[in-house]
Design a protein around this motif. Structure first.
Motif, mmCIF file in Angstrom:
data_model
loop_
_atom_site.group_PDB
_atom_site.id
_atom_site.type_symbol
_atom_site.label_atom_id
_atom_site.label_comp_id
_atom_site.label_asym_id
_atom_site.label_seq_id
_atom_site.Cartn_x
_atom_site.Cartn_y
_atom_site.Cartn_z
ATOM 1 N N ASP A 77 0.827 -1.206 0.000
ATOM 2 C CA ASP A 77 0.000 0.000 0.000
ATOM 3 C C ASP A 77 0.861 1.255 0.000
ATOM 4 O OD1 ASP A 77 -2.257 -1.579 0.009
ATOM 5 O OD2 ASP A 77 -2.664 -1.315 2.163
ATOM 6 N N ALA A 78 1.921 1.249 0.809
ATOM 7 C CA ALA A 78 2.810 2.411 0.874
ATOM 8 C C ALA A 78 3.485 2.644 -0.469
ATOM 9 C CB ALA A 78 3.856 2.219 1.973
ATOM 10 N N LEU A 79 3.901 1.578 -1.126
ATOM 11 C CA LEU A 79 4.506 1.732 -2.448
ATOM 12 C C LEU A 79 3.499 2.282 -3.443
ATOM 13 C CD1 LEU A 79 6.695 -1.477 -2.778
ATOM 14 C CD2 LEU A 79 7.486 0.878 -2.656
ATOM 15 N N GLY A 80 2.269 1.809 -3.370
ATOM 16 C CA GLY A 80 1.229 2.320 -4.263
ATOM 17 C C GLY A 80 0.965 3.793 -4.020
ATOM 18 N N ASP A 81 0.917 4.204 -2.739
ATOM 19 C CA ASP A 81 0.712 5.610 -2.410
ATOM 20 C C ASP A 81 1.869 6.463 -2.903
ATOM 21 O OD1 ASP A 81 -1.643 4.881 -1.194
ATOM 22 O OD2 ASP A 81 -0.850 4.999 0.862
ATOM 23 N N ALA A 82 3.091 5.953 -2.765
ATOM 24 C CA ALA A 82 4.266 6.687 -3.248
ATOM 25 C C ALA A 82 4.192 6.863 -4.760
ATOM 26 C CB ALA A 82 5.546 5.961 -2.859
ATOM 27 N N GLY A 83 3.758 5.832 -5.456
ATOM 28 C CA GLY A 83 3.610 5.924 -6.903
ATOM 29 C C GLY A 83 2.558 6.932 -7.300
ATOM 30 N N ASP A 84 1.450 6.967 -6.561
ATOM 31 C CA ASP A 84 0.394 7.942 -6.835
ATOM 32 C C ASP A 84 0.895 9.366 -6.632
ATOM 33 O OD1 ASP A 84 -1.279 5.817 -7.380
ATOM 34 O OD2 ASP A 84 -2.315 5.906 -5.434
ATOM 35 N N SER A 85 1.646 9.589 -5.555
ATOM 36 C CA SER A 85 2.188 10.918 -5.275
ATOM 37 C C SER A 85 3.176 11.339 -6.349
ATOM 38 C CB SER A 85 2.884 10.944 -3.915
ATOM 39 O OG SER A 85 1.972 10.689 -2.883
ATOM 40 N N PHE A 86 4.011 10.410 -6.760
ATOM 41 C CA PHE A 86 4.987 10.703 -7.808
ATOM 42 C C PHE A 86 4.278 11.071 -9.109
ATOM 43 C CE2 PHE A 86 7.617 9.272 -11.401
ATOM 44 C CZ PHE A 86 8.731 10.068 -11.201
ATOM 45 N N ALA A 87 3.259 10.306 -9.463
ATOM 46 C CA ALA A 87 2.524 10.569 -10.697
ATOM 47 C C ALA A 87 1.823 11.925 -10.639
ATOM 48 C CB ALA A 87 1.506 9.459 -10.953
ATOM 49 N N ALA A 88 1.258 12.272 -9.486
ATOM 50 C CA ALA A 88 0.594 13.562 -9.346
ATOM 51 C C ALA A 88 1.604 14.694 -9.511
ATOM 52 C CB ALA A 88 -0.094 13.652 -7.987
ATOM 53 N N GLY A 89 2.779 14.533 -8.945
ATOM 54 C CA GLY A 89 3.834 15.540 -9.104
ATOM 55 C C GLY A 89 4.278 15.677 -10.544
ATOM 56 N N GLN A 90 4.380 14.565 -11.237
ATOM 57 C CA GLN A 90 4.758 14.595 -12.651
ATOM 58 C C GLN A 90 3.703 15.318 -13.477
ATOM 59 O OE1 GLN A 90 7.953 14.033 -12.428
ATOM 60 N NE2 GLN A 90 7.991 12.647 -14.148
ATOM 61 N N ARG A 91 2.427 15.045 -13.205
ATOM 62 C CA ARG A 91 1.349 15.715 -13.944
ATOM 63 C C ARG A 91 1.368 17.212 -13.674
ATOM 64 N NH1 ARG A 91 -1.368 11.064 -12.423
ATOM 65 N NH2 ARG A 91 -2.345 12.097 -10.644
ATOM 66 N N ALA A 92 1.587 17.602 -12.407
ATOM 67 C CA ALA A 92 1.617 19.014 -12.055
ATOM 68 C C ALA A 92 2.784 19.717 -12.748
ATOM 69 C CB ALA A 92 1.714 19.181 -10.539
ATOM 70 N N ALA A 93 3.933 19.063 -12.771
ATOM 71 C CA ALA A 93 5.107 19.659 -13.427
ATOM 72 C C ALA A 93 4.881 19.788 -14.926
ATOM 73 C CB ALA A 93 6.346 18.829 -13.148
ATOM 74 N N ALA A 94 4.207 18.849 -15.521
ATOM 75 C CA ALA A 94 3.980 18.874 -16.959
ATOM 76 C C ALA A 94 2.961 19.932 -17.354
ATOM 77 C CB ALA A 94 3.512 17.510 -17.446
ATOM 78 N N SER A 95 2.052 20.305 -16.444
ATOM 79 C CA SER A 95 0.994 21.233 -16.808
ATOM 80 C C SER A 95 1.311 22.684 -16.455
ATOM 81 C CB SER A 95 -0.314 20.817 -16.127
ATOM 82 O OG SER A 95 -0.179 20.932 -14.733
ATOM 83 N N ARG A 96 2.396 22.976 -15.760
ATOM 84 C CA ARG A 96 2.699 24.362 -15.405
ATOM 85 C C ARG A 96 3.431 25.056 -16.551
ATOM 86 N NH1 ARG A 96 7.745 22.978 -11.697
ATOM 87 N NH2 ARG A 96 9.305 23.660 -13.178
ATOM 88 N N ASN A 97 3.304 26.368 -16.585
ATOM 89 C CA ASN A 97 3.987 27.158 -17.612
ATOM 90 C C ASN A 97 5.444 27.336 -17.228
ATOM 91 O OD1 ASN A 97 1.668 27.541 -19.123
ATOM 92 N ND2 ASN A 97 1.064 29.342 -17.941
ATOM 93 N N VAL A 98 6.302 27.241 -18.194
ATOM 94 C CA VAL A 98 7.725 27.416 -17.986
ATOM 95 C C VAL A 98 8.180 28.583 -18.844
ATOM 96 C CG1 VAL A 98 10.006 26.360 -18.200
ATOM 97 C CG2 VAL A 98 8.049 24.960 -17.534
ATOM 98 N N ASN A 99 8.875 29.523 -18.213
ATOM 99 C CA ASN A 99 9.414 30.676 -18.935
ATOM 100 C C ASN A 99 10.925 30.559 -18.966
ATOM 101 O OD1 ASN A 99 6.904 32.082 -19.317
ATOM 102 N ND2 ASN A 99 6.930 32.452 -17.097
ATOM 103 N N CYS A 100 11.484 30.787 -20.120
ATOM 104 C CA CYS A 100 12.929 30.705 -20.277
ATOM 105 C C CYS A 100 13.454 31.988 -20.902
ATOM 106 C CB CYS A 100 13.312 29.524 -21.173
ATOM 107 S SG CYS A 100 12.840 27.927 -20.494
ATOM 108 N N THR A 101 14.622 32.400 -20.457
ATOM 109 C CA THR A 101 15.302 33.535 -21.081
ATOM 110 C C THR A 101 16.700 33.080 -21.466
ATOM 111 O OG1 THR A 101 16.087 34.322 -18.932
ATOM 112 C CG2 THR A 101 14.022 35.260 -19.744
ATOM 113 N N SER A 102 17.130 33.515 -22.602
ATOM 114 C CA SER A 102 18.465 33.152 -23.088
ATOM 115 C C SER A 102 19.287 34.414 -23.254
ATOM 116 C CB SER A 102 18.377 32.419 -24.426
ATOM 117 O OG SER A 102 17.686 31.203 -24.257
ATOM 118 N N THR A 103 20.544 34.344 -22.825
ATOM 119 C CA THR A 103 21.468 35.470 -22.941
ATOM 120 C C THR A 103 22.708 34.981 -23.663
ATOM 121 O OG1 THR A 103 20.656 36.256 -20.798
ATOM 122 C CG2 THR A 103 22.678 37.256 -21.636
#
Length: 114
Positions: A77-103
């Motif tokens: 169960d703990a491993l399953g919960d860890a996997g769920d948390s990891f997946a939620a973090g991955q989805r959140a990271a994939a859906s946020r806007n990323v701004n980049c500046t190059s110099t």
């Protein structure tokens, strides 16, 4: 995500195998040990005291096995919960806007993203 699910599934499967193997081993070893213990406290085979002693020993072994299965299930169960948390973090990271500046520095370019 898939790796976590795969690891969780393997733990459940192996947990069942390990538990079954332990149970079979315990049953094979329990007979002579239980007999020796019951005789050591003065119970003689064929008496109600001996039968009660053997029954008590078997119940204690089954309780320990149930506790082991419960611990293995909790790990799964703990491993399953860890996997769920990891997946939620991955989805959140994939859906946020990323701004980049190059110099540019001569022939090099430095890029910072936030």
């Amino acid at each position: 995500m898939r790796a976590v699910i795969l690891v969780s599934a393997m733990c459940f499967a192996l947990g069942g195998c390990i538990t079954q193997a332990v149970q079979e081993k315990d049953l094979a070893e329990a007979g002579p040990k239980d007999d020796a213990y019951c005789r050591s406290i003065g119970a003689q085979p064929g008496t109600p005291t001996y039968a009660q002693c053997r029954l008590t020993m078997r119940q204690e072994m089954l309780t320990k096995q149930a506790e082991t299965r419960a611990r293995l299930a909790a790990i799964g169960d703990a491993l399953g919960d860890a996997g769920d948390s990891f997946a939620a973090g991955q989805r959140a990271a994939a859906s946020r806007n990323v701004n980049c500046t190059s110099t540019r520095f001569g022939n090099q370019v430095q890029t910072n993203c936030y």
